[in-house]
Design a protein around this motif. Sequence first.
Motif, PDB file in Angstrom:
ATOM      1  N   LYS A   1       0.831  -1.212   0.000  1.00 32.87           N
ATOM      2  CA  LYS A   1       0.000   0.000   0.000  1.00 32.87           C
ATOM      3  C   LYS A   1       0.863   1.259   0.000  1.00 32.87           C
ATOM      4  N   ALA A   2       2.016   1.200   0.672  1.00 33.99           N
ATOM      5  CA  ALA A   2       2.906   2.362   0.694  1.00 33.99           C
ATOM      6  C   ALA A   2       3.489   2.614  -0.692  1.00 33.99           C
ATOM      7  N   GLU A   3       3.843   1.532  -1.390  1.00 32.35           N
ATOM      8  CA  GLU A   3       4.376   1.679  -2.740  1.00 32.35           C
ATOM      9  C   GLU A   3       3.319   2.254  -3.680  1.00 32.35           C
ATOM     10  N   VAL A   4       2.099   1.764  -3.571  1.00 30.38           N
ATOM     11  CA  VAL A   4       1.023   2.261  -4.426  1.00 30.38           C
ATOM     12  C   VAL A   4       0.783   3.743  -4.171  1.00 30.38           C
ATOM     13  N   MET A   5       0.715   4.109  -2.914  1.00 22.34           N
ATOM     14  CA  MET A   5       0.465   5.517  -2.574  1.00 22.34           C
ATOM     15  C   MET A   5       1.584   6.414  -3.104  1.00 22.34           C
ATOM     16  N   LYS A   6       2.830   5.976  -2.951  1.00 27.18           N
ATOM     17  CA  LYS A   6       3.943   6.800  -3.411  1.00 27.18           C
ATOM     18  C   LYS A   6       3.948   6.941  -4.927  1.00 27.18           C
ATOM     19  N   MET A   7       3.762   5.826  -5.632  1.00 22.00           N
ATOM     20  CA  MET A   7       3.798   5.881  -7.091  1.00 22.00           C
ATOM     21  C   MET A   7       2.696   6.780  -7.649  1.00 22.00           C
ATOM     22  N   LEU A   8       1.499   6.637  -7.099  1.00 27.22           N
ATOM     23  CA  LEU A   8       0.384   7.439  -7.598  1.00 27.22           C
ATOM     24  C   LEU A   8       0.464   8.875  -7.092  1.00 27.22           C
ATOM     25  N   GLY A   9       0.840   9.039  -5.841  1.00 20.56           N
ATOM     26  CA  GLY A   9       0.975  10.393  -5.309  1.00 20.56           C
ATOM     27  C   GLY A   9       2.017  11.198  -6.055  1.00 20.56           C
ATOM     28  N   ASP A  10       3.149  10.555  -6.373  1.00 18.61           N
ATOM     29  CA  ASP A  10       4.191  11.235  -7.146  1.00 18.61           C
ATOM     30  C   ASP A  10       3.700  11.619  -8.530  1.00 18.61           C
ATOM     31  N   ALA A  11       2.733  10.859  -9.040  1.00 14.28           N
ATOM     32  CA  ALA A  11       2.201  11.133 -10.380  1.00 14.28           C
ATOM     33  C   ALA A  11       1.059  12.140 -10.364  1.00 14.28           C
ATOM     34  N   GLY A  12       0.687  12.612  -9.172  1.00  7.79           N
ATOM     35  CA  GLY A  12      -0.383  13.603  -9.082  1.00  7.79           C
ATOM     36  C   GLY A  12      -1.771  12.993  -9.066  1.00  7.79           C
ATOM     37  N   VAL A  13      -1.865  11.757  -8.576  1.00  5.73           N
ATOM     38  CA  VAL A  13      -3.150  11.062  -8.479  1.00  5.73           C
ATOM     39  C   VAL A  13      -3.540  10.937  -7.006  1.00  5.73           C
ATOM     40  N   PRO A  14      -4.765  11.301  -6.620  1.00  8.64           N
ATOM     41  CA  PRO A  14      -5.195  11.162  -5.229  1.00  8.64           C
ATOM     42  C   PRO A  14      -5.203   9.683  -4.811  1.00  8.64           C
ATOM     43  N   ALA A  15      -4.390   9.334  -3.821  1.00  5.87           N
ATOM     44  CA  ALA A  15      -4.302   7.960  -3.340  1.00  5.87           C
ATOM     45  C   ALA A  15      -3.878   7.965  -1.883  1.00  5.87           C
ATOM     46  N   GLY A  16      -4.495   7.106  -1.092  1.00  4.30           N
ATOM     47  CA  GLY A  16      -4.165   7.060   0.323  1.00  4.30           C
ATOM     48  C   GLY A  16      -4.122   5.640   0.858  1.00  4.30           C
ATOM     49  N   ALA A  17      -2.963   5.240   1.391  1.00  2.00           N
ATOM     50  CA  ALA A  17      -2.857   3.939   2.038  1.00  2.00           C
ATOM     51  C   ALA A  17      -3.754   3.919   3.275  1.00  2.00           C
ATOM     52  N   VAL A  18      -4.314   2.762   3.581  1.00  3.86           N
ATOM     53  CA  VAL A  18      -5.159   2.634   4.768  1.00  3.86           C
ATOM     54  C   VAL A  18      -4.246   2.422   5.976  1.00  3.86           C
ATOM     55  N   TYR A  19      -4.017   3.486   6.717  1.00  4.42           N
ATOM     56  CA  TYR A  19      -3.161   3.419   7.898  1.00  4.42           C
ATOM     57  C   TYR A  19      -3.990   3.091   9.129  1.00  4.42           C
ATOM     58  N   ASP A  20      -3.480   2.226   9.988  1.00  4.69           N
ATOM     59  CA  ASP A  20      -4.145   1.976  11.267  1.00  4.69           C
ATOM     60  C   ASP A  20      -3.560   2.911  12.318  1.00  4.69           C
ATOM     61  N   THR A  21      -4.113   2.871  13.517  1.00  7.95           N
ATOM     62  CA  THR A  21      -3.689   3.824  14.551  1.00  7.95           C
ATOM     63  C   THR A  21      -2.223   3.648  14.937  1.00  7.95           C
ATOM     64  N   MET A  22      -1.718   2.403  14.913  1.00  5.50           N
ATOM     65  CA  MET A  22      -0.313   2.188  15.266  1.00  5.50           C
ATOM     66  C   MET A  22       0.609   2.746  14.189  1.00  5.50           C
ATOM     67  N   GLU A  23       0.263   2.563  12.931  1.00  6.98           N
ATOM     68  CA  GLU A  23       1.074   3.122  11.850  1.00  6.98           C
ATOM     69  C   GLU A  23       1.104   4.644  11.927  1.00  6.98           C
ATOM     70  N   ILE A  24      -0.032   5.238  12.265  1.00 14.51           N
ATOM     71  CA  ILE A  24      -0.088   6.692  12.413  1.00 14.51           C
ATOM     72  C   ILE A  24       0.787   7.137  13.582  1.00 14.51           C
ATOM     73  N   THR A  25       0.681   6.440  14.702  1.00 12.41           N
ATOM     74  CA  THR A  25       1.449   6.790  15.894  1.00 12.41           C
ATOM     75  C   THR A  25       2.950   6.744  15.636  1.00 12.41           C
ATOM     76  N   GLN A  26       3.380   5.803  14.821  1.00 14.02           N
ATOM     77  CA  GLN A  26       4.811   5.592  14.602  1.00 14.02           C
ATOM     78  C   GLN A  26       5.363   6.349  13.399  1.00 14.02           C
ATOM     79  N   ASP A  27       4.552   7.136  12.723  1.00 12.19           N
ATOM     80  CA  ASP A  27       4.982   7.868  11.533  1.00 12.19           C
ATOM     81  C   ASP A  27       5.855   9.060  11.937  1.00 12.19           C
ATOM     82  N   PRO A  28       7.132   9.078  11.544  1.00 15.76           N
ATOM     83  CA  PRO A  28       8.034  10.168  11.969  1.00 15.76           C
ATOM     84  C   PRO A  28       7.561  11.549  11.522  1.00 15.76           C
ATOM     85  N   ALA A  29       6.992  11.634  10.324  1.00 16.69           N
ATOM     86  CA  ALA A  29       6.551  12.943   9.837  1.00 16.69           C
ATOM     87  C   ALA A  29       5.395  13.477  10.663  1.00 16.69           C
TER      88      ALA A  29
END
Length: 404
Positions: free
Chosen positions: A308-336
């Motif tokens: 899902k991260a690869e899909v989001m990056k490839m499409l996001g870089d291309a200017g296409v709206p795409a969002g990986a389904v993040y759970d609460t733990m993934e959100i909590t641990q996201d450095p950004a």
Amino acid sequence: MAQKTALEDVQVLDLTQFEAGTSCTEALAWLGANVIKVENPKGGDQGRGASTDTPGVDSHYFMLLNANKRSITLNLGTDRGRQIFTDLLKKADVMIENFAPGAIERLGFGYDVVQKINPRIIYAQVKGFGEGPYENYVSFDMIAQSVGGALSLTGTTETEPLKPGPTIGDTGTGLHCAIGILAALHQRERTGRGQHIKVAMQDAVINFSRIAFARQAASGKAAVRSGNRSALGTTAPSGLYKCKGGGLNDYCFIYTTRAGNRHWDRLLKAIGRADLIGDERFNSPEKRWTHHDEVDRILSEFTQSRTKAEVMKMLGDAGVPAGAVYDTMEITQDPAIQKREMIVTVDHPKRGKFTLPGWPVKMSESHVAVDRAPLLGEHNAAIYAEWLGLTARDLEELKGKDVI
């Protein structure tokens, strides 16, 4: 010199409990207001003990909804308690409550009374329902989402109505109330007068559901559940696509605008299917909607071999709206997310390190660091001395009489 905050001169008396009201006052606190929770000495805000995993220790639920506030205890069921609260009201800018219908009036602090005590006060109330046949009914988030239309719109026509995960009936109502309070404070600068603000949870959920009413207006029928597809039924793709990994949330949501083909053309190039640009089946949003099953097949071939991260990056870089389904733990641990203080860790005297979401509104001239929720009555000495000049001996006497 320390930077001033947007609402640092605003004094808020917070009689809220659970989530709808506390979300409002937490927002005000994160904007710099001095929010003082006024709590019953015997247990305080019901959210403190509700769903706690450790008896006698504030629940995680409470701690998430009461950051950056201060707490005093006061028994409004006593004559002395009511007199003290009257004195506090004279110094406040805002009072807010979300008790059951009629409770604050029975305590003797309805708007008609409070406005005479302090004509400049902003008096805010959050209730389940507005004026009408249900106005005396109690409500919680799931009730508000039900009667506000959110459940009827969530899921598919093959499923029963589903309750959305985010608590828009509670927190959403609180944020609507905060907006009203901010507007009232601004208006007071011109008029010198406070006012009465009422927000019904049902009404707030209706406001969140405006796009569904666009579909009703276009079709002449009640909006129906459309799952992850376009709520207006006018474009594709608009949905979840399974990704590599096989986990519970290994999906990516992909959407292309209903306002033309630019996202669709970018998407096709990104997934290596530029040969489909201009294809008669897909050369308008409406046609893609008609052929959405084929659109789904094309995209699934691409997503299932990538994370899902690869899909989001490839499409996001291309200017296409795409969002990986993040759970609460993934959100909590996201450095950004951590870096921008949307996830913050604070020190709690009984819980130790506690991690919670922060405030999403970033202001260049007003920064409030996220702080922990207060213990029950933690600020009695400081606030009663600061606001009313009460001494430690005074407080001991009041405590002995069950006033604080």
